[in-house]
Structures are given as C-alpha cells and as structure tokens.
Write a protein that holds these residues in place. Structure first.
Motif, PDB file in Angstrom:
ATOM      1  N   LEU A 171       0.613  -1.382  -0.059  1.00 49.53           N
ATOM      2  CA  LEU A 171      -0.008  -0.048  -0.089  1.00 49.53           C
ATOM      3  C   LEU A 171       1.308   1.417  -0.061  1.00 49.53           C
ATOM      4  CD1 LEU A 171      -2.923   0.914  -0.006  1.00 49.53           C
ATOM      5  CD2 LEU A 171      -2.346   1.389   2.814  1.00 49.53           C
ATOM      6  N   GLN A 175      -0.366   3.921  -2.996  1.00 46.20           N
ATOM      7  CA  GLN A 175      -0.756   5.398  -2.362  1.00 46.20           C
ATOM      8  C   GLN A 175       0.358   6.658  -2.410  1.00 46.20           C
ATOM      9  OE1 GLN A 175      -3.212   4.855   1.205  1.00 46.20           O
ATOM     10  NE2 GLN A 175      -4.714   3.328  -0.025  1.00 46.20           N
ATOM     11  N   ILE A 179      -1.237   9.850   1.718  1.00 51.56           N
ATOM     12  CA  ILE A 179      -1.310   9.597   3.108  1.00 51.56           C
ATOM     13  C   ILE A 179      -0.789  11.413   3.818  1.00 51.56           C
ATOM     14  CG2 ILE A 179       0.647   8.754   3.124  1.00 51.56           C
ATOM     15  CD1 ILE A 179      -1.556   7.837   6.270  1.00 51.56           C
ATOM     16  N   LEU A 182      -4.045  13.108   3.787  1.00 50.90           N
ATOM     17  CA  LEU A 182      -5.619  12.189   4.465  1.00 50.90           C
ATOM     18  C   LEU A 182      -3.887  12.808   6.383  1.00 50.90           C
ATOM     19  CD1 LEU A 182      -7.164  10.491   5.305  1.00 50.90           C
ATOM     20  CD2 LEU A 182      -5.412   8.485   6.562  1.00 50.90           C
ATOM     21  N   SER A 183      -2.896  13.049   6.091  1.00 53.46           N
ATOM     22  CA  SER A 183      -2.449  13.178   7.377  1.00 53.46           C
ATOM     23  C   SER A 183      -2.063  15.074   7.656  1.00 53.46           C
ATOM     24  CB  SER A 183      -0.830  13.238   7.692  1.00 53.46           C
ATOM     25  OG  SER A 183      -0.042  13.180   6.979  1.00 53.46           O
ATOM     26  N   CYS A 187       2.730  13.725   7.141  1.00 53.23           N
ATOM     27  CA  CYS A 187       3.997  12.505   7.173  1.00 53.23           C
ATOM     28  C   CYS A 187       4.131  12.820   5.343  1.00 53.23           C
ATOM     29  CB  CYS A 187       2.845  11.316   6.452  1.00 53.23           C
ATOM     30  SG  CYS A 187       2.108  10.707   8.270  1.00 53.23           S
ATOM     31  N   ARG A 198       9.510   2.834  10.237  1.00 50.56           N
ATOM     32  CA  ARG A 198       9.137   2.712  11.277  1.00 50.56           C
ATOM     33  C   ARG A 198       8.458   1.747  10.806  1.00 50.56           C
ATOM     34  NH1 ARG A 198       8.495   8.240  10.383  1.00 50.56           N
ATOM     35  NH2 ARG A 198       8.294   9.547  12.517  1.00 50.56           N
ATOM     36  N   TYR A 202       7.797  -1.139  13.615  1.00 47.24           N
ATOM     37  CA  TYR A 202       6.722  -1.943  12.958  1.00 47.24           C
ATOM     38  C   TYR A 202       5.271  -3.272  12.772  1.00 47.24           C
ATOM     39  CZ  TYR A 202       1.205  -1.613  12.057  1.00 47.24           C
ATOM     40  OH  TYR A 202      -0.044  -1.990  11.438  1.00 47.24           O
TER      41      TYR A 202
ATOM     42  N   ASP B 157       3.772   9.465  13.578  1.00 49.31           N
ATOM     43  CA  ASP B 157       3.871   7.749  14.020  1.00 49.31           C
ATOM     44  C   ASP B 157       2.300   7.033  13.965  1.00 49.31           C
ATOM     45  OD1 ASP B 157       6.471   7.367  14.587  1.00 49.31           O
ATOM     46  OD2 ASP B 157       6.049   8.232  16.130  1.00 49.31           O
ATOM     47  N   TYR B 159       0.029   8.129  11.921  1.00 49.37           N
ATOM     48  CA  TYR B 159      -0.566   8.012  10.517  1.00 49.37           C
ATOM     49  C   TYR B 159      -0.051   6.553   9.844  1.00 49.37           C
ATOM     50  CZ  TYR B 159      -3.699  12.608  10.728  1.00 49.37           C
ATOM     51  OH  TYR B 159      -4.783  13.665  10.923  1.00 49.37           O
ATOM     52  N   TRP B 160       1.461   6.982  10.208  1.00 53.69           N
ATOM     53  CA  TRP B 160       1.739   5.518   9.293  1.00 53.69           C
ATOM     54  C   TRP B 160       1.326   3.963   9.834  1.00 53.69           C
ATOM     55  CZ3 TRP B 160       3.327   5.955   5.115  1.00 53.69           C
ATOM     56  CH2 TRP B 160       4.130   7.109   4.390  1.00 53.69           C
ATOM     57  N   SER B 161       1.090   3.943  11.181  1.00 53.35           N
ATOM     58  CA  SER B 161       0.428   2.702  11.587  1.00 53.35           C
ATOM     59  C   SER B 161      -0.684   2.328  11.203  1.00 53.35           C
ATOM     60  CB  SER B 161       0.243   2.744  13.053  1.00 53.35           C
ATOM     61  OG  SER B 161       2.219   3.174  13.638  1.00 53.35           O
ATOM     62  N   HIS B 163      -1.640   3.564   8.356  1.00 54.95           N
ATOM     63  CA  HIS B 163      -1.318   3.066   6.821  1.00 54.95           C
ATOM     64  C   HIS B 163      -1.031   1.287   6.595  1.00 54.95           C
ATOM     65  CE1 HIS B 163       1.022   4.116   2.973  1.00 54.95           C
ATOM     66  NE2 HIS B 163       0.005   3.778   2.723  1.00 54.95           N
TER      67      HIS B 163
END
Lengths: 216, 216
Positions: A171, A175, A179, A182-183, A187, A198, A202, B157, B159-161, B163
């Motif tokens: 993703l 995309q 993001i 969206l943020s 980001c 990250r 994660y 963090d 937002y990335w999470s 995502h």
DNA sequence: CTTGATTTTCATCAAACGTTGAAATAAGTT
DNA sequence: AACTTATTTCAACGTTTGATGAAAATCAAG
C-alpha cells in the motif's frame, strides 16, 4: 538487434510502465503507449509482441534485478549471523530495503514500477499471473529465514504475519501522496527513510507479538 | 419506480459488482455486465447512468452500511471505556471487525465488494475518487480515537501505523486464496476468524512499538 | 556501392466499445 | 376502459480497440 532498435524498445517499455502503473492493464491502449513513446503503433507489436507479452516484459524487467538484490541481502544477513539464526529485523530489512531505497532514490521509473506491482498484487485477475510467478519463490526463502529467527512460532502465524507485512509494504507504494493529504501534511510519503524506519519496527513487533504468545 | 425496475437495477448492480471486482473498472464492458445480469444493454444506462456512475453506485452501495456500523462500534467502545480513553485493541476491532465478519459470513456479494475496495485502494487512478470520498472521513474519526488511546504518540507515527494497518487489511481482501497456496494449505483465508484474531494483535503491537518508543 | 537483413511507416482489418433515440410493451392511475 | 407513465426492446451511431501484411526506409557488412 541494432542500437536504434534497442532504444526504441526501451522507450516503449518505459512508456508502457508509466501508463500501466497509472491506469492499469485494461486502462491503457497499445496506441496510447505508442503515442507516449513517440513511436508508430506497429512498432509495439514488432518489438514487444502482443499487449499481454508487453505487460509481462514490463513486469519482469525490474523484478529480476530487484529480487536478485533482495536475495543477496538475505544471504548476507544470514552469513553475518551464522551460526546463529539471522535477526528478525534484518530479515525484514532485506525484504523491504531494496524496494524502499529504489522508490526513494531510483528515479521515477522505479516509483512507477512499484505502483504497478501494488496494483497487480491487489488484483484478483493479475496477481496469480505476475506475483506468484515472479515473487513467490523469493518469498518462500524469506519465510524459511523467519522460521529460523522465530523457531517457536507456528507456521500459520508466520505466513499471516508475512501477509500483513506484504500488505503494508504494498500500500505504501500504491498510495504515494494519499497519506500526506490524510495527515494534513504531517506525513511525507516521499521521504522513504521515514517510512522505512517505521515499517521495520512496526512489522517486527507484529511478528513477535503473534509468534511469541507471551500473554493472551 | 416500480418493483420490476427495482429488481432489474439490483441485478445490474450485482453483476457489475462481481465483474468490477474480478477485472477492474476498465477490464469490464457495459455489455458484459448487461449479459451477466441477463438484461438488455440499454437498461444499464436507463437504470444506472453511464459507466462511471454505475461504478460509483456499486462502490457507494455497501460503503454506507459498512461505515455506519464501523462508526457505531467505535462510539460504543468509546462510551464503554469513558471517561477513560478507549482501548487500542477495541478501536482496531471496530475498524476491522465489520469488514472481516461480512467477508466471512456476509455472502459472495460482500466478498466481491471487498475485493473491489482493495483494488480501488491500490489504484492511483481510482483511489482519489473512491477511497478519499467515502472512507477518509471515517478514518479521521479512528485516528482521533487512537490519538486518545495513545496520548504520548506523535501524529506522524499514528498516521503511518494506520497506513500499515490499512494495507494489511486491504491485501487480505484482495488475495483471498493466495496465502493459502503460498502456505501450502496451512493458512485458510476463508477462515476469517483466524485472520481477525491475528490481525488485531499484530497491528496493535505495531502501533504500540512505533508510538511508545520504549527502547530504540 | 551493392546486397541482405533489420527497422519503420502506412493503411487497413474485424471486433468490441459506450451511448442513445425511437418504437414497443408493461405497469400504474383515474 | 382510457390514459399516462415507467420499463424494456431493438437497432444503430461514431470511436476505439488489438493486431497485421505489404511497402518503404534505414542500417550492417562485404
């Protein structure tokens, strides 16, 4: 094959890559590709065969160099750790780093290619052709390495964890920019370093949580 | 609008949903949809407008009922925890459960719909139209809830999470069956309960690891 | 320069594409 | 029943689609 022919072919492949990535296999016509490559329509067939072949060629072209490096990195981290099993974070890094670094610094061609891979990966029609053929053999090697890194884990958990990692990675390529909006600009998906630093922890945390049921 | 018309319209939408999910927007012709719905070609335009409108209608039809329930679950877990912030696992559950349970027990229509969403989500051409319009408002509410659950976390963090979670969830819908083959039958993606009980802890662990830098 | 292979151009094919107007039928209303 | 509206059928429109064969141009080698 002369030199002129070689550059023509490459122009066609580049144009096809760009357009396929933007609009999908069915969303682009051969004529549109020819126009974008500034080339006669018939040359597409002459150099790259039919539309299906052209698509596969585009898909395969970068997959080979990509997976060669991913495998090399996997083996490298294996040897570095030997005789101990490789570290989970290093395995994930070998899986993701060659992709992310090219997406960041490999130029527009690579970025488009990853968008194409993301689309193929999420298409019921194309995934069985493209992904399983060109990527699954590599994936099996990574699964094997993870099995060594997490010897107590059950196979089912490992496969599902890999699956989630694959989705998160995919993703990210599909995309680019979404993001960001969206943020509200917090980001920046163009800053792939921030993605990479990250994504690895994660997914590693996810793997460990799933595969080592400390508490449940 | 009479009763006959209503069922005709539904047959068209169902056929369109199935075919769009299988082959993408450009991979299906209006005539093909009409044939699958056992309906004259002109009726597609009469009941559903042009191809673009048809696609949006298909996409919106289930998104509404879906997001209504997701929002209800989010608010429910919020009230349950009040005045404390909601639990992270509960938030993720509210985000994923309505989807996974319908994919498992909602019938073939829902399964196809999710495959369609996965495709749209990973398409540079369609995502800005479909996803941001119909899903992003909901996503912002979930982000807000996560912010409460992880008050020390940085926005970036979170937002990335999110995502990564979105990617993992999405791929699960797109690739029904592919992980099964890859794992040699160990995983059964049709068993959505086994997906759900893994996806939630996996992503929750990722969130926590990223948002609470215990060590680094 | 001549010769033979490679590459490019041009014109065209049948099929499928999205969309629509007008006629025919069915349903609903008074 | 007569009349209006809603639905369905049928035929067709102008384009675009993927693909190709034959001629023209370019190139490589002797």
């Amino acid at each position: 094959m002369g030199k002129a022919a070689h550059t023509t072919r490459r122009r066609i492949l580049d144009a096809a890559e760009k357009l396929f990535a933007e609009k999908g296999f069915h969303g682009v016509s051969v004529r549109e590709i020819a126009r974008a490559a500034d080339v006669d329509v018939a040359l597409v067939n002459y150099h790259c065969g039919r539309k299906n072949d052209l698509f596969e060629t585009v898909f395969l072209r970068r997959a080979e160099v990509l997976n060669r490096e991913r495998l090399a990195m996997l083996n490298a981290c294996r040897e570095r750790a030997a005789p101990d099993p490789p570290e989970l974070e290093d395995i994930i890094d070998a899986f993701t780093h060659p992709l992310l670094t090219r997406s960041a610094r490999g130029g527009a061609g690579w970025r488009r290619y990853f968008a194409l891979v993301a689309q193929v990966n999420n298409s019921p029609e194309l995934a069985p052709i493209g992904m399983t053929r060109y990527f699954d053999p590599l994936v099996q090697q990574f699964i094997a390495a993870i099995r060594e890194a997490l010897p107590d884990a059950r196979d089912e958990d490992i496969y599902w964890s890999y699956h989630f990692l694959s989705g998160a990675l995919t993703l990210t390529f599909a995309q680019t920019g979404r993001i960001d909006k969206l943020s509200g600009g917090v980001c920046r998906s163009s800053d792939l370093a921030s993605v990479h630093e990250r994504l690895v922890p994660y997914t590693a945390a996810g793997f460990r949580r799933l595969c080592k049921p400390d508490k449940d």
